[in-house]
Design a protein around this motif. Structure first.
Motif, PDB file in Angstrom:
ATOM      1  N   SER A   4       0.619 -11.037  -1.508  1.00 59.62           N
ATOM      2  CA  SER A   4      -0.050 -10.863  -0.135  1.00 59.62           C
ATOM      3  C   SER A   4       0.470  -9.991   0.958  1.00 59.62           C
ATOM      4  O   SER A   4      -0.128  -9.570   1.740  1.00 59.62           O
ATOM      5  CB  SER A   4       0.044 -12.507   0.523  1.00 59.62           C
ATOM      6  N   ALA A   5       1.788  -9.676   0.575  1.00 59.11           N
ATOM      7  CA  ALA A   5       2.275  -8.474   1.293  1.00 59.11           C
ATOM      8  C   ALA A   5       2.352  -7.183   0.909  1.00 59.11           C
ATOM      9  O   ALA A   5       2.961  -6.221   1.539  1.00 59.11           O
ATOM     10  CB  ALA A   5       3.803  -9.149   1.683  1.00 59.11           C
ATOM     11  N   ALA A  46       1.408  -4.442   3.198  1.00 52.98           N
ATOM     12  CA  ALA A  46       2.433  -4.342   4.334  1.00 52.98           C
ATOM     13  C   ALA A  46       3.494  -3.271   4.107  1.00 52.98           C
ATOM     14  O   ALA A  46       3.968  -3.078   5.090  1.00 52.98           O
ATOM     15  CB  ALA A  46       2.914  -5.655   4.951  1.00 52.98           C
TER      16      ALA A  46
END
Length: 81
Positions: free
Chosen positions: A36-37, A40
């Motif tokens: 999920s990251a 980022a």
């Protein structure tokens, strides 16, 4: 980290797990939705590719029941140092 192993549980798969080695592109494609990251991180894809290259091959294990993985984990990951 010794190795990346993607667990792919599928109902009705059968009694024995299937193990497939993934090349770099297939491994990134399979890992990205599970990380999920990744988006980022400033160099997320590069980091992911370097991790894969350091621990390759990435393995995808398809199975139906977790019990069928008993005993297989040590074989897949290798000795822990």
């Amino acid at each position: 980290m010794a190795r990346l192993v993607l667990l792919d549980r599928q109902d009705g798969h059968g009694d024995n797990p299937d193990i497939v080695e993934l090349d770099l592109l297939d491994a990134i494609t399979a890992l990205a939705p599970q990380t999920s990251a990744l988006y980022a991180l400033p160099t997320g894809l590069r980091w992911c590719a370097e991790l894969i290259e350091a621990t390759e091959p990435v393995l995808r294990v398809r199975y139906a029941e977790a019990e069928s993985l008993r005993g297989l984990a040590a074989d897949l990951i290798g000795p822990v140092s």
